[in-house]
Design an enzyme around this catalytic site. Structure first.
Site, PDB file in Angstrom:
ATOM      1  N   HIS A  14       0.829  -1.434   0.325  1.00  0.00           N
ATOM      2  CA  HIS A  14       0.119   0.197   0.017  1.00  0.00           C
ATOM      3  C   HIS A  14       0.633   1.128   0.163  1.00  0.00           C
ATOM      4  O   HIS A  14       1.350   1.772   0.938  1.00  0.00           O
ATOM      5  CB  HIS A  14      -1.419  -0.328   1.103  1.00  0.00           C
ATOM      6  CG  HIS A  14      -1.546   0.971   0.882  1.00  0.00           C
ATOM      7  ND1 HIS A  14      -2.526   1.792   0.104  1.00  0.00           N
ATOM      8  CD2 HIS A  14      -1.871   2.384   2.337  1.00  0.00           C
ATOM      9  CE1 HIS A  14      -2.970   2.914   0.621  1.00  0.00           C
ATOM     10  NE2 HIS A  14      -2.400   2.966   1.248  1.00  0.00           N
TER      11      HIS A  14
ATOM     12  N   ASP B 243       1.154   4.772  -0.139  1.00  0.00           N
ATOM     13  CA  ASP B 243       0.212   6.427  -0.519  1.00  0.00           C
ATOM     14  C   ASP B 243       0.915   7.644  -1.302  1.00  0.00           C
ATOM     15  O   ASP B 243       2.130   7.398  -1.267  1.00  0.00           O
ATOM     16  CB  ASP B 243       0.565   7.038   0.852  1.00  0.00           C
ATOM     17  CG  ASP B 243      -0.684   6.212   2.215  1.00  0.00           C
ATOM     18  OD1 ASP B 243      -2.306   5.892   1.655  1.00  0.00           O
ATOM     19  OD2 ASP B 243      -0.054   5.964   3.329  1.00  0.00           O
TER      20      ASP B 243
ATOM     21  N   ASP C 261      -7.940   1.672   1.652  1.00  0.00           N
ATOM     22  CA  ASP C 261      -7.260   2.534   2.708  1.00  0.00           C
ATOM     23  C   ASP C 261      -8.367   3.583   3.281  1.00  0.00           C
ATOM     24  O   ASP C 261      -8.391   4.242   4.703  1.00  0.00           O
ATOM     25  CB  ASP C 261      -5.823   3.052   2.568  1.00  0.00           C
ATOM     26  CG  ASP C 261      -4.827   3.658   4.559  1.00  0.00           C
ATOM     27  OD1 ASP C 261      -5.941   3.284   5.286  1.00  0.00           O
ATOM     28  OD2 ASP C 261      -4.224   4.382   4.101  1.00  0.00           O
TER      29      ASP C 261
ATOM     30  N   HIS D 197      -6.364   9.427  -0.756  1.00  0.00           N
ATOM     31  CA  HIS D 197      -6.636   9.856   0.770  1.00  0.00           C
ATOM     32  C   HIS D 197      -5.944  10.437   2.056  1.00  0.00           C
ATOM     33  O   HIS D 197      -6.430   9.947   2.872  1.00  0.00           O
ATOM     34  CB  HIS D 197      -7.058   8.221   0.774  1.00  0.00           C
ATOM     35  CG  HIS D 197      -5.949   7.330   1.273  1.00  0.00           C
ATOM     36  ND1 HIS D 197      -5.742   6.598   0.100  1.00  0.00           N
ATOM     37  CD2 HIS D 197      -5.532   6.825   2.173  1.00  0.00           C
ATOM     38  CE1 HIS D 197      -5.195   6.172   0.563  1.00  0.00           C
ATOM     39  NE2 HIS D 197      -4.666   5.867   1.670  1.00  0.00           N
TER      40      HIS D 197
HETATM   41 ZN   LIG Z   1      -3.063   5.066   2.243  1.00  0.00          ZN
END
Ligand SMILES: [Zn+2]
Length: 1029
Positions: free
Chosen positions: A64, A66, A188, A441
Site C-alpha cells: 500500500h 500512499d 485505505d 486519501h
Molecule cells: Zn493509505
C-alpha cells in the site's frame, strides 16, 4: 585397476549426477505453476485454477503506497527522509519485478499509476519489456489504476472520474490491453460513498475491495456472511450500477505473525526440521486456524489473504521466499478446514479471487444481498468517528477545488484551440497529475503531515503556472481577430481572497471570463482594487455598471499589498463554453479613494425577489426572502471545543486530523457573542448589498445579496483560531430555521443526494456514544432539509468539501475551520495546528443559502433544480483572467480592432438538464467528450437528447466511439461478471436485479446519428473524431 578405479569413479559420478538430477527435479516441481499461463494470457485467463472441492486461499501480495502522507510523493518514491518512515517505492517495483521472474507462480498487484509512471520513466527498454511480460502473463495485475487511491468523502465526482481517466490512459499507453484493470482497490480510504460504487460500475469494473467500515457494521456483516455484497451505486441509474463489493477481513494486513517483510519483526518460516529454529509445523497450524476463522464469515469456497502493508516489498525476495515455503507446506502435507475441505493455498490477485468467487457462486447458486446506502461515516470504536477529515485543512480543500475549475477551463480552451491542441495539451500534464495526486486519501483529506501539505501546495501551484502557459497560447488563437498579434498576458487572481491582484491594481486592465458550463451564465465579477471610479467597457462597446464595496479585512500580510475595495460588475450572459472580455479603466488611478458610507437600513436587497433582514437589536440575520417565500433564518459562526485526550483508551480519544470529537465534558457548540449590533455594518449599492459582521477579532463574515441572484452568500473569514487558553477549537457556521423535518440530505461526492437520519444507520444497530461527531457527514457540495408540511426545501451549498450536520430540528451547520492541539493517534503524529506567517492559518470561503418549493412540478419554482444550478456554477465557476493593459498597444481602440471581446465554444446552449462534463484533447484528431444529465430521476427529470451535429464552433464531429466511463474500453466490448441478487439489505423492498450487461442494450440509440440520449443522472463518454475549422 585403472578400469576398476574408473568404474568406481564413474559410479560415484553417476550417483552424484542422479542426486543432482533428483534435486533438480524437486526444484523444478516447486516452480512449475499449476496452470502455466501462455503468452498474453492476462486477466482472468491467467488465473491459477482453483479446486471446487477445496477451500481456496488466495494469497494476494500487495504494497500500500500512499501518494504522500508522512513523506512527500517524491520522498516516498525515492526513499529519502527515512527517519520519518523507511519507504521507497522505486525499490518496491524493482524488487517485485525480480522476485516475480524467479518463480512464475508468484503474483503481485500494482495500484497507483502516479508511482508507476515515476518508475517507468527511469527504466531501460529491456526493463520495461520485463514489466510488460509480467503483465502479459498475469503475474502482475494492475488494480485500481487511477493516478492515486482516491479519498471518497471529500472528493468531487468530476475529479474522481478525471483521475481514473488519466491513470487508465497512462496504463493503457504503456502496457496495452493486458494492463486494463477490472477491479477497484480502495483498501485505505476512511469511509466509502455510494457515488464511488456507481463510478466503479460505470468504469466497467467487476468488483472492488475496501477495508474500513463502521466496527459495528463489520461485526454484523461477518456474522451474517454479508461482507460480500452487491452495491447498487445510483438511485437513478439503478440496475446499471451494481458492483460486487468485498469488505476485507483483516484490514489489508497479513494474518498476525505472518507479516514477512523487512519492515516486520515477525519470524520467517523455517522448514529445516533439524534446526533449532524450525517452526514450520506450528506456523502452518496457526495459519490454518486463521484461515478457518476467516472462512466461516464468507459464503463461497474462497477467501482472500492480503499479504502486504504500507510500503512493504522493498525487498520482495524476503516476503516471497516465505510465501513460497508456506504454499509448498500446504502442498506437501494436506491441511483441512473446519468443513473437512482441503486447504488450497495459491498465489492470486484480487481479480483472480473475484473470478473464483463468481464461479463458485454460479456453481452453487450463491446469491448476494444488495446495499443501497453508503459506508459513511466510518467509526473505528465507540468514540472514534472519522468525521474530522471532512473539514481538515480547509484552504487545501479549496485550492484543490480551484484546481479542478482551472483544469476544466484549460482543457476546454485547449480542445477548442484547433490544430495546436496536441502541443498545448503537453503543458496540462502537470495539472492533470497534480489533481490526481490531490485526490489521494491523505491529500484532499488533510490527513498528511504539515511538510507534505506544503509540498502538495507546491505541486498544485507549479501546475497552475504551467497551465497558464496553455491559457496564454490558447486565448490568442481563440480571440485574435484575423490572426493579429495579441499582447496581453492573462493571469488568474489567486490572491483575490486576501484582496490582492496585481493586474487589477493597474490603471487599465482587461478582464476575460471563461464560462465552462454548457449554457449561458451571468456572473458577478469581483476584483481587488484601490480606487473609487472606473469605466468598464463591455464586449459590444457598451458601458457596464459597477460598484465598489469595502474589503472584508485589511489582512496586513508580509509582502502582499491588500486592496481596500472590491470592484463588482455583472458579466451578463457569458456564452456556453465561451468567453467575454471587459476593458476596465481606473479613472482615479493614484488618487486617495473616499471611504464608503454604511447605510442605516437593516435590509439587504431591494425587492421581494431576494432579501435578507438583519435584526436591528442583535445584528444577526433573522429572515430571508427567496423565490417568493420568506423564512425566519438565523445564521451565526460558533465553535466546538475539541477533545484532548491521551488516546490510550477509546474514552480518551482526541479530536485530530482524522477524528472529530467535541470535548465530552463540553460537547455543544458555543456562540462567540450574544450581539453583533455594534460590529455590523451594512453597505448598499445598485448591484449588491452587504452586511459586514465581526464576531470577534478572528471571526468575520459578509452576508451578501446580489440583486439578480437567487441565493444568499456568506463570505466567511476565520482565523488565526485562538488557542491561547490551550483549547482545540472547531468553527462552524450554523443556520437555524423554523422548518420541521425528520431527516436531512447530503450529497454523495457532489452528485446524488442521500437521506440521513440522526442516531440511525439503516443496516446495523447504532449506539449513540457521540451525539455530535456520529451525526456528521461529508458535504461535497450541499446539505439540505425538507419540511413536507410547508412544502419547503432549504439548502446550504459549499465552495469546498466540509463536514456538516443537522443536529436539531430546523438546523443545519457546516464546519469551516479547525485548529487542534493533540494528535488523534492514527499515524500522522502531529496535531492539526496549521500556521502561516508565524500565526494560526486564516481560512476564507463561502456558503450559499437557498430555499423554495420542494414540489418537483417542473416549473421554475422547484428549488432542487436551482440548487443543482448553483452548485454547478460554483464548482465550474466562470474563470476570471486579468491582463494588464497599460501599454499603448493595448488601448481600448487597438484591442477592439485586433481582439474578439466575445467567443462561444458552442453554437447553441445545451438543454438545461444536461451538461458537457468533459471536453478534453485526446490525440491529434480526437477529443474526449462526456455528457451528463444533472438531475436525479425523482427530481422531475426527463430523458434529454443532445444533438452534437454542428454544435462546436471550432471543430466538427465526424464520428463517435462510446466507451466506458474511464475512456479506456469500447462500451460495446464491455462484458462484466454477473451476480445473483439475494434480497435487499435493510428495510428495502425493491433493490433490483443485476441485468445481463449486453452492450446492445446500453447502446440503444445510435451514436452515428450524433443524437445522444441521456437518462437522469446518466453520464456517457465518447471519443470523438473531429476535423478542425
Ligand atoms: Zn493509505
Amino acid at each position: 585397476m585403472y578400469l576398476f578405479l574408473s568404474l568406481a569413479l564413474l559410479w560415484n559420478i553417476m550417483k552424484f549426477t542422479i542426486c543432482l538430477l533428483l534435486l533438480c527435479v524437486s526444484v523444478v516441481v516447486l516452480s512449475i505453476p499449476v496452470t502455466k499461463p501462455t503468452k498474453n494470457q492476462c486477466g482472468y485467463q491467467a488465473c491459477t485454477g482453483t479446486d471446487p472441492d477445496a477451500l481456496n486461499v488466495h494469497i494476494v501480495a500487495h504494497s500500500h503506497d500512499d501518494v504522500g502522507w508522512l513523506k512527500t510523493v517524491d520522498q516516498y518514491y525515492y526513499g529519502t527522509n527515512s527517519s520519518i518512515q523507511f519507504a521507497g517505492v522505486q525499490y518496491i517495483i524493482d524488487s517485485v519485478v525480480m522476485a516475480l521472474q524467479k518463480n512464475p507462480e508468484r503474483k503481485f498487484i500494482q495500484v497507483e499509476s502516479a508511482f508507476l509512471r515515476k518508475w517507468w520513466l527511469e527504466q531501460t527498454e529491456d526493463k520495461r519489456q520485463e514489466f510488460i511480460n509480467l503483465i502479459n502473463n498475469g503475474q502482475l495485475e494492475i488494480v485500481g489504476g487511477a493516478w492515486s487511491m482516491n479519498d471518497e468523502a471529500a472528493v468531487h465526482y468530476q475529479s474522481t472520474i478525471d483521475q481514473f481517466t488519466f491513470g487508465l490512459k497512462y496504463v493503457h499507453d504503456i502496457l496495452g490491453e493486458c494492463g486494463r484493470p477490472k477491479i477497484g482497490w480502495q483498501i485505505d480510504p476512511f469511509g466509502h460513498t455510494r457515488e464511488m460504487a456507481s463510478i466503479f460500475a460505470q468504469l466497467g469494473f467487476d468488483a472492488f475491495f475496501f477495508a474500513r467500515l463502521d466496527w459495528r457494521d463489520k461485526g454484523e456483516r461477518l456474522k451474517t456472511k454479508t461482507a460480500e455484497m452487491l452495491w447498487r451505486g445510483s438511485a437513478s441509474l439503478k440496475d446499471d450500477t451494481f458492483v460486487f463489493t468485498h469488505a476485507l477481513y483483516n484490514h489489508y494486513s497479513p494474518p498476525p505473525s505472518f507479516y514477512f517483510d523487512v519492515l516486520s519483526n515477525d519470524d520467517p518460516l523455517i522448514p529445516d526440521t533439524t534446526s533449532t529454529e524450525y517452526n514450520l509445523a506450528n506456523k502452518v497450524k496457526d495459519f490454518t486456524d486463521f484461515v478457518n476463522k476467516q472462512a466461516r464469515n464468507y459464503s463461497t469456497n474462497n477467501i482472500i489473504i492480503t499479504m502486504g502493508n504500507d510500503f512493504t516489498y522493498q525487498d520482495a525476495h524476503y516476503s516471497f521466499k516465505n510465501l513460497d515455503i508456506l504454499i509448498k507446506a500446504y502442498r506437501d502435507n494436506i491441511q483441512r478446514d473446519y468443513q473437512g475441505r482441503r486447504i488450497n493455498l495459491l498465489y492470486s490477485t484480487p481479480g483472480c479471487y473475484i473470478k473464483a468467487v463468481n464461479e463458485d457462486a454460479e456453481r452453487n447458486n450463491i446469491s448476494f444481498q444488495v446495499k443501497t446506502d453508503d459506508f459513511i461515516p466510518y467509526a473505528s470504536d465507540y468514540h472514534t468517528y472519522w468525521s474530522g477529515y471532512y473539514t481538515s485543512r480547509p484552504t487545501q480543500k479549496r485550492f484543490e477545488r480551484q484546481g479542478n475549475n482551472l483544469l476544466q477551463v484549460t482543457k476546454q480552451l485547449t480542445a477548442l484551440s484547433g490544430k495546436k491542441a496536441t502541443e498545448l495539451d503537453k503543458n496540462l500534464f502537470d495539472l492533470k497529475s497534480a489533481m490526481g495526486i490531490m485526490q489521494h486519501h491523505d491529500a484532499i483529506t488533510g490527513t498528511e503531515k504539515q511538510h507534505v501539505a506544503q509540498d502538495y501546495a507546491r505541486i498544485v501551484m507549479k501546475a497552475f503556472d504551467k497551465s497558464h502557459k496553455t491559457v496564454n497560447e490558447a486565448l490568442p488563437i481563440i480571440l485574435s481577430k484575423d490572426g493579429q498579434q495579441v499582447h496581453l498576458n492573462f493571469e488568474s487572481c489567486l490572491l483575490a481572497n486576501v484582496s490582492h491582484c496585481e493586474a487589477s491594481q493597474k490603471k487599465r486592465f482587461v478582464v476575460t471570463i471563461h464560462n465552462p458550463l454548457s449554457r449561458k451564465v451571468s456572473q458577478y465579477v469581483r476584483l481587488p482594487v484601490d480606487s473609487d471610479r472606473f469605466t468598464i467597457t463591455g464586449p459590444q462597446g457598451e458601458t457596464v455598471k459597477w460598484q465598489t464595496t469595502p474589503s472584508i479585512d485589511n489582512f496586513n500580510l508580509p509582502n502582499i499589498q491588500s486592496s481596500r475595495f472590491d470592484l463588482v460588475f455583472l458579466a451578463e450572459d457569458l456564452p456556453p463554453l465561451g468567453l467575454k472580455s471587459y476593458y476596465v479603466v481606473n479613472e482615479n488611478f493614484g488618487k486617495q479613494p473616499k471611504d464608503i458610507t454604511p447605510s442605516n437600513s437593516f435590509t439587504l436587497g431591494d425587492d421581494e425577489k431576494i432579501q435578507v433582514q438583519i435584526n436591528s437589536n442583535t445584528g444577526f440575520m433573522h429572515a430571508a426572502t427567496l423565490n417568493g417565500l420568506t423564512l425566519p433564518v438565523r445564521q451565526e459562526l460558533m465553535y466546538y471545543i475539541g477533545a484532548q485526550g491521551n488516546n490510550m483508551v477509546f474514552e480518551n480519544r482526541s479530536s485530530g486530523a482524522y477524528i472529530f470529537r467535541p470535548d465530552p465534558k463540553n460537547p455543544t457548540a458555543k456562540p462567540f457573542t450574544e450581539s453583533l449590533i455594534e460590529t455590523t455594518k451594512i453597505y448598499k449599492g445598485d448591484l449588491v448589498d452587504e452586511a459586514h459582521q465581526t464576531f470577534n477579532d478572528w471571526n468575520k463574515q459578509i452576508i451578501r445579496v446580489y440583486k439578480k441572484e437567487n441565493h444568499v452568500e456568506f463570505d466567511w473569514l476565520v482565523g488565526p483560531i485562538d488557542i491561547s487558553d490551550n483549547q482545540s477549537r472547531e468553527i462552524i457556521s450554523r443556520f437555524t430555521t423554523n422548518l420541521n423535518h425528520e431527516t436531512f440530505l447530503t450529497d454523495s461526492n457532489g452528485r446524488e443526494l442521500i437521506t440521513r437520519r440522526n442516531d440511525y444507520r439503516a443496516t446495523y444497530n447504532y449506539s449513540k456514544e457521540e451525539a455530535v461527531a456520529g451525526n456528521y457527514y461529508p458535504v461535497t457540495s450541499g446539505i439540505s432539509i425538507i419540511d413536507e408540511q410547508k412544502a419547503v426545501e432549504l439548502a446550504v451549498l459549499t465552495d469546498r468539501a466540509q463536514g456538516g450536520a443537522s443536529l436539531s430540528m430546523g438546523e443545519l451547520e457546516l464546519m469551516v475551520h479547525r485548529r487542534l492541539l493533540k494528535d488523534d493517534a492514527f499515524g500522522v503524529g502531529e496535531a492539526l495546528n496549521e500556521t502561516e506567517f508565524g500565526k494560526g492559518m486564516v481560512a476564507r470561503g463561502q456558503l450559499y443559502l437557498t430555499f423554495g418549493s420542494n414540489v418537483p412540478t417542473g416549473n421554475s419554482g422547484y428549488t432542487r433544480r436551482k440548487q443543482r444550478e448553483i452548485a454547478q456554477r460554483k464548482l465550474l465557476a466562470p474563470w476570471v483572467f486579468v491582463a494588464n493593459a497599460e501599454s499603448s498597444e493595448n488601448s481600448l481602440e487597438n484591442l477592439q480592432n485586433s481582439f474578439k471581446f466575445e467567443f462561444a465554444g458552442l453554437k447553441r446552449p445545451l438543454p438545461d438538464d444536461v451538461q458537457i462534463l468533459t471536453l478534453e484533447h485526446w490525440d491529434a484528431d480526437t477529443v474526449l467528450l462526456r455528457l451528463e444529465h444533472i438531475l436525479e430521476q425523482h427530481e422531475n427529470a426527463n430523458n434529454v437528447t443532445v444533438d452534437l451535429n454542428d454544435l462546436f464552433t471550432t471543430f466538427k464531429i465526424e464520428s463517435l466511439v462510446e466507451t466506458t466511463l474511464g475512456a479506456n474500453h469500447r462500451l460495446e466490448d464491455d462484458v462484466r461478471l454477473q451476480w445473483k441478487v439475494g434480497g435487499c439489505l435493510a428495510a428495502l423492498t425493491d433493490c433490483g436485479q443485476m441485468p445481463p450487461r449486453t452492450p446492445a442494450k446500453k447502446n440503444a440509440d445510435d451514436p452515428s446519428s450524433l443524437q445522444i440520449r441521456l437518462k437522469p443522472m446518466e453520464i456517457r463518454t465518447f471519443k470523438a473524431k473531429v476535423t478542425f475549422n
